[in-house]
Design a protein around this motif. Structure first.
Motif, short mmCIF file in Angstrom:
data_model
loop_
_atom_site.label_atom_id
_atom_site.label_comp_id
_atom_site.label_asym_id
_atom_site.label_seq_id
_atom_site.Cartn_x
_atom_site.Cartn_y
_atom_site.Cartn_z
N SER A 390 1.01 -1.47 -0.10
CA SER A 390 -0.17 -0.36 0.27
C SER A 390 0.81 0.58 0.17
O SER A 390 2.11 1.36 0.60
CB SER A 390 -1.32 0.04 1.33
OG SER A 390 -2.18 -0.97 1.32
N ALA A 391 0.44 2.63 -0.15
CA ALA A 391 1.26 3.83 0.25
C ALA A 391 1.93 3.79 1.35
O ALA A 391 2.17 3.94 0.93
CB ALA A 391 -0.14 4.98 -0.87
N LYS A 419 0.87 3.31 -8.47
CA LYS A 419 2.19 3.44 -8.45
C LYS A 419 3.28 4.48 -8.81
O LYS A 419 3.86 4.41 -8.44
CB LYS A 419 2.37 1.62 -8.25
CG LYS A 419 2.14 0.93 -7.53
CD LYS A 419 2.39 -0.79 -7.79
CE LYS A 419 2.06 -1.45 -6.63
NZ LYS A 419 1.93 -2.55 -6.94
N ARG A 423 2.81 7.98 -5.18
CA ARG A 423 2.28 7.30 -3.93
C ARG A 423 1.92 7.89 -2.89
O ARG A 423 3.23 8.12 -2.04
CB ARG A 423 3.03 6.22 -4.36
CG ARG A 423 1.94 5.36 -3.91
CD ARG A 423 2.26 3.85 -4.15
NE ARG A 423 1.96 2.44 -3.99
CZ ARG A 423 2.46 1.02 -3.19
NH1 ARG A 423 3.60 0.99 -3.12
NH2 ARG A 423 1.14 0.49 -3.44
N ARG B 38 2.49 -12.80 -10.26
CA ARG B 38 2.17 -11.46 -9.33
C ARG B 38 2.89 -12.35 -7.41
O ARG B 38 2.91 -11.13 -6.56
CB ARG B 38 1.09 -10.58 -9.27
CG ARG B 38 0.56 -10.12 -7.79
CD ARG B 38 -1.08 -9.45 -8.26
NE ARG B 38 -1.24 -8.89 -6.62
CZ ARG B 38 -1.14 -8.27 -6.25
NH1 ARG B 38 -0.35 -7.18 -7.07
NH2 ARG B 38 -1.38 -7.51 -4.50
N LYS B 42 5.76 -11.52 -4.82
CA LYS B 42 5.80 -10.88 -3.78
C LYS B 42 6.67 -11.76 -3.24
O LYS B 42 7.41 -11.13 -1.56
CB LYS B 42 4.75 -11.81 -2.77
CG LYS B 42 3.15 -10.84 -4.00
CD LYS B 42 2.13 -9.85 -2.57
CE LYS B 42 1.17 -9.36 -2.80
NZ LYS B 42 1.74 -8.47 -2.12
N MET B 140 8.01 -2.15 -8.04
CA MET B 140 6.74 -2.00 -8.40
C MET B 140 6.15 -3.28 -8.34
O MET B 140 4.52 -3.29 -7.91
CB MET B 140 6.99 -1.52 -10.23
CG MET B 140 6.00 -0.94 -10.45
SD MET B 140 5.40 0.91 -10.01
CE MET B 140 6.98 1.93 -10.63
N GLY B 141 6.25 -4.03 -8.69
CA GLY B 141 5.78 -5.83 -8.27
C GLY B 141 5.37 -6.58 -9.52
O GLY B 141 6.35 -7.25 -9.62
N ASP B 223 1.66 -3.88 -13.31
CA ASP B 223 1.73 -2.58 -12.12
C ASP B 223 2.35 -1.57 -13.28
O ASP B 223 2.12 -0.27 -13.48
CB ASP B 223 2.33 -3.03 -11.01
CG ASP B 223 2.30 -3.60 -9.65
OD1 ASP B 223 2.95 -4.44 -9.81
OD2 ASP B 223 1.13 -2.47 -9.15
N VAL B 224 2.76 -2.14 -14.34
CA VAL B 224 3.94 -1.22 -15.60
C VAL B 224 3.61 -1.59 -16.33
O VAL B 224 3.99 -2.78 -16.66
CB VAL B 224 4.79 -0.50 -14.56
CG1 VAL B 224 6.09 -0.63 -14.29
CG2 VAL B 224 5.46 0.94 -15.35
N GLU B 430 13.36 3.65 -11.81
CA GLU B 430 12.12 4.03 -12.51
C GLU B 430 11.19 2.65 -11.95
O GLU B 430 10.43 2.69 -12.59
CB GLU B 430 12.58 4.62 -14.15
CG GLU B 430 12.83 6.01 -14.04
CD GLU B 430 14.20 6.07 -13.66
OE1 GLU B 430 15.26 4.99 -13.49
OE2 GLU B 430 14.14 6.86 -12.29
N THR B 433 9.07 1.96 -7.20
CA THR B 433 7.17 3.03 -6.46
C THR B 433 8.02 3.55 -5.04
O THR B 433 9.30 2.45 -4.56
CB THR B 433 6.30 2.16 -6.55
OG1 THR B 433 5.12 3.59 -6.05
CG2 THR B 433 5.71 1.38 -5.86
N THR B 434 7.24 3.84 -4.20
CA THR B 434 7.44 3.79 -3.23
C THR B 434 6.56 3.34 -2.10
O THR B 434 4.84 3.57 -2.38
CB THR B 434 7.92 5.88 -2.53
OG1 THR B 434 6.70 6.22 -3.26
CG2 THR B 434 8.78 6.26 -3.54
N ARG B 435 6.48 3.99 -0.52
CA ARG B 435 5.74 3.92 0.33
C ARG B 435 5.87 4.24 1.38
O ARG B 435 7.28 4.48 1.83
CB ARG B 435 5.81 2.21 0.78
CG ARG B 435 4.71 1.40 1.42
CD ARG B 435 4.68 0.30 2.24
NE ARG B 435 4.81 -1.06 0.52
CZ ARG B 435 5.08 -1.81 0.59
NH1 ARG B 435 6.07 -2.76 1.40
NH2 ARG B 435 4.77 -2.62 -0.48
#
Lengths: 446, 446
Positions: A390-391, A419, A423, B38, B42, B140-141, B223-224, B430, B433-435
Motif C-alpha cells: 500500500s501507499a 504506483k 504514491r 504477481r 511477493k 513496482m511488483g 503494475d507497469v 524507475e 515505487t515508494t511506500r
C-alpha cells in the motif's frame, strides 16, 4: 509523443483528437484555455521563488479583501443548492464564510512559505569522460484538476500549481460554480497585479460536462490531470482520459490488531481511524483482529464503535463475541463488506488466525491506500511494513495520518493510490518532473 | 484503483475486464501468467540484494553454459526470417552468436554489480508530534515489457526487473520467438536453481497478438508496462493499454548552433548526433543554425553531411548556401520535414534569426526527447537548458549521450519521453515505487 502533427497554431497539440461534429465550438474553447495556460506556464517555468511567493501572498490578500464578493457568489450557490434539495452536509461543504476564507488565505500563505521544488538538483555527477550531469527538477507545465463541489480545492490546487511553477486549468463542478468563478477571477486579478499572466489559473466550468470531456483528451496541451472526488469521478476520469492521470484515493483501509498488540492502543487507533472523520479516503473500513486477542479485544472494540454510532458487519467469530453485549448489533459480513469503502459510520470486522491471514486479507481487498498494524512485536511490524503493498503503512498510529499536512509535506494535491510517479500524499514535488542537463566541451560518442 | 471487485481468486484483479466471447481461453492463460508473476513478485519483494545478485550471476553463467541451446533456437529464427525475406539489418538484429551471448551475460553481471534501489530511504523525518516517517523505495511488483525482435532486450528487461525486485512478463514478438522462448527457459531454470520462483520471468509470446491485447488490459495484475520499439508499437500500446505505461522514446531531436558557437565543436556535435547511429531515438533529425554564423557554418555542415551520405532537406536560406557546393543537394523542406523522425541518414536544416526563434521551433516540433545547443555564451546555455521542455538538454555535447549507460545510470530499460514517473533514460529506480512507513506510539488525530 507520437510523430503526428496537428494544426501548427497549437504547440504540442500533436495528439489532440478530432471531436464529433457540433462539439467543435466547445472543444476549441476548452483547447484555447489550455493553449493559453501552456503559454502562461512558460513564463512561470523560469520565475524565481520570490516572484512566485509574492504572487501567492497577493492572492491570499485578495481573497481576504474580496471576501464580500466571494461570499455573495457563494450565497447564490447555497441558495440554488438548497432549492435543489442538497443535503445539509453537502451544503456545508460548499459554504464559504469569512472565517473559512481566512483559513484558505492562510493555507496559501503556508504554501508560499514552503521550499520551492523547482530547480532542485535531484542528482548529478561528473563522468569519467568529463561530462557534467545534472538532473533538474522542473515544472510539469500545465496541470488540470477536476474536482467536486469544494471551493477550497480551487485555491489549494491553484496555489500548489503556481508554487511548483505550473499553470492550472480547473473544473470544479456545478454545485460551486458561482463561487469558483469568482474565486478564479479574484486569483487572476491578483496574479495580473503581481505582473504574472492571469492565464496561469483558469477554469472550464462554463463549458459543463462537454468541456470536461475535451479537457480529459487534451493530451499534449495538458501535462497531468488530477481528479479529486468520489470513486465514480475518479473511475470515469481514469477510463476516459488520454492526458496522464494521477489516480487519487479510494481508500478501503484496514487496521490489523496483532497478537502482540497493546489493546488500549489498538482501541484508540481503531476508533480514531474509523470515526475521527468518516468520509475521507484514509478512514479505516475494516478491522482485523488476531484470534489470540479476539476474546479480550472484541467486546471493547464493538462496544466503543457502537457507542459512536458505527454500524457493524462481522464474521461468525465477531458475531459470537457480540452476543450478550448491550446495545451491540453485528450483521453478518459478506465479501461485499470486505470490499466496500463505506465512507460512513460503518465498519467490517473479522478475526484472523495469524499474521499471514491478515496479510492475505489485506492483499485481496485493499485499494492499496493505507493499512495500520497495532503490535509490540518488532518482527511483526517490520514484516507488515515490508509486505503490505500500500501507499502507506501505519505502525501503532491511526490511518488518518496519511495526509500531506499531517506528514509535514505541506498542503496536498490529493492522495495517490497508484504506483507510478506519486504514491501517497502528493505535494509540490509531485507536480514537477525532471530534466537532464548535460554539459560537455564538444563531447561526442565514439 | 476503483472499488470494483472481480473474481476473488485473483488478487488485485479488480479492474480486469470481460473479453469478447471466444477469447476466454487466451485471456485466462495470459492472466494466469500475470497472476503467477504477481505471486512470485511477493517472494522477491523482500529478498536481500545478495539473494538477487546471486540469482543474476547464475543467470549470466547459465546463458554462457547454454549458448549452444540458445544458438540452435536462434538459427531457427534466422532461417525462418531469411525465408520470409527479412532484410539483412533486421536479421542482424536477431542474431545471437557466442560473442553476443557473452556480452549479454556480461551485462547481467554488470546489473548485479549495481546498487540495489530497493530499501532506499528516499526521505524521512521525525515529526514534532513524535511520529517517525520513512518513505521507502519498494519494487513496482509486476513489470511487463513489450518489444520487437531484439533478443538482448529479453535478458536486459529480466535482469533489470529482478534486480529491482520485480517479476517480469515479456512479449518479444514473432521474429525472435524461438530464441526468446529458449532464453526465458534458461533464465527460469537458473532462477529455480538459485531458490527463487521461476515465475519471476515469463513470456506470453505463445499467445500471439491476442495475448498482447490481454496483457495490455491486465490492470491490477501488471503494475507497469514498458513498450520498446518503433513509434507504431508505442502508439498502439499507449492507446490500448489500461495498465500504466511508460512511454519510451520517439526522438525528433534538434541541434541548435548558436551565434556564439565554436563552429568546430558544432560540426563535430552535429555530425555525431546525426551519423554515429541513425536508427536510435537520440539521433538528431534537425539542425538549426543562427543566421549570424550560417554563412561560415553551413558550407562545412552540408558538405560533411553529404560526404556521410546524409540526404538533406533545408529552408530557402540553407538551399541558397548549398548552391555551388560540390556534391551537395538540398531538397526544399516542408513542415513534414520539421516533424519527421527520419531514423535514417537524412536531416532537416534551417536558419533561425535568433535564440527565440530556435526555441520556438523546438517547442513546436520536438517530441521532447533530447535537444542540443552549441554555444560559448553562458546565458544562452542557461536559457536553453531552462526553457527547452525536453527530457534531456545537451550543451556542447552530442544528442547521442541520452543513454542510461552513457550517463552512468547502469543498464537501461528505455528512454522515457513522458513527464510522469520517469523522464529520460530509465534505470533501476524507475522500476520501483515508494511506500510511506509511519511509526507511532498510539498516535491518533485530534
Amino acid at each position: 509523443m507520437t510523430a503526428t502533427v496537428d494544426a501548427p497554431t497549437s504547440a504540442r497539440a500533436g495528439e489532440v483528437e478530432e471531436p464529433p461534429a457540433g462539439q467543435d465550438a466547445v472543444r476549441e474553447a476548452v483547447l484555447d484555455v489550455c493553449r493559453a495556460a501552456r503559454v502562461a506556464s512558460k513564463a512561470l517555468a523560469t520565475a524565481t521563488r520570490a516572484t512566485k511567493d509574492a504572487a501567492l501572498l497577493a492572492v491570499a490578500d485578495a481573497l481576504v479583501a474580496q471576501a464580500p464578493r466571494v461570499e455573495a457568489a457563494n450565497a447564490r450557490d447555497l441558495e440554488r443548492g438548497a432549492a435543489e434539495g442538497l443535503p445539509a452536509n453537502l451544503l456545508d461543504r460548499l459554504r464559504l464564510d469569512a472565517g473559512r476564507l481566512a483559513a484558505i488565505a492562510g493555507a496559501v500563505r503556508d504554501v508560499a512559505a514552503l521550499p520551492d521544488p523547482v530547480g532542485e538538483v535531484v542528482r548529478g555527477q561528473t563522468l569519467p569522460n568529463g561530462l557534467r550531469l545534472r538532473q533538474l527538477r522542473v515544472p510539469m507545465g500545465v496541470v488540470a484538476v477536476v474536482y467536486e463541489a469544494r471551493p477550497n480545492v480551487t485555491v489549494d490546487a491553484a496555489s500548489l500549481a503556481l508554487k511548483s511553477g505550473n499553470a492550472v486549468v480547473l473544473r470544479g463542478g456545478s454545485a460551486a460554480r458561482e463561487t469558483n468563478a469568482v474565486v478564479v477571477e479574484v486569483v487572476r486579478e491578483a496574479l495580473a497585479a503581481s505582473g504574472l499572466p492571469a492565464d496561469l489559473v483558469s477554469t472550464v466550468d462554463e463549458h459543463g460536462r462537454e468541456g470536461v470531456r475535451h479537457l480529459l483528451r487534451a493530451r499534449g496541451l495538458v501535462d497531468v490531470l488530477v481528479p479529486r472526488g468520489g470513486a465514480g469521478l475518479i473511475a470515469e476520469v481514469v477510463r476516459s482520459s488520454t492526458v496522464p492521470v494521477i489516480e487519487t484515493g479510494t481508500g478501503n483501509c484496514h487496521v490489523y490488531v496483532d497478537a502482540a498488540a497493546d489493546l488500549d492502543v489498538a482501541l484508540a487507533v481503531a476508533l480514531n481511524s474509523k470515526t475521527q472523520r468518516t468520509s475521507t479516503c484514509n478512514t479505516a473500513e475494516t478491522v482485523l483482529v488476531h484470534a489470540a486477542v479476539a476474546g479480550a479485544f472484541l467486546p471493547a472494540l464493538l462496544t466503543a464503535m457502537s457507542a459512536e454510532g458505527v454500524r457493524l458487519h462481522g464474521d461468525d467469530a465477531v458475531r459470537a463475541a457480540a452476543e450478550g453485549l448491550d446495545g451491540v448489533e453485528v450483521e453478518p459480513a459478506t465479501d461485499e463488506d470486505w470490499a466496500t469503502e463505506y465512507l460512513a459510520l460503518e465498519l467490517a470486522v473479522a478475526v484472523v488466525p495469524d499474521l499471514d491471514a491478515a496479510l492475505a486479507h489485506i492483499d485481496r481487498w485493499s485499494t492499496q491506500h493505507t493499512e495500520a498494524v497495532v503490535t509490540r512485536d518488532l518482527a511483526v511490524a517490520e514484516r507488515f511494513a515490508a509486505e503490505v503493498d500500500s501507499a502507506a503503512v501505519m505502525v501503532n498510529a491511526s490511518t488518518r495520518f496519511t495526509d500531506g499536512a499531517q506528514l509535514g509535506l505541506g498542503a496536498e494535491v490529493g492522495i495517490s493510490t497508484q504506483k507510478l510517479h506519486a504514491r501517497g500524499p502528493m505535494g509540490l514535488a509531485e507536480l514537477t518532473t525532471t530534466r537532464w542537463v548535460v554539459t560537455g566541451d564538444g563531447h561526442v560518442r565514439a
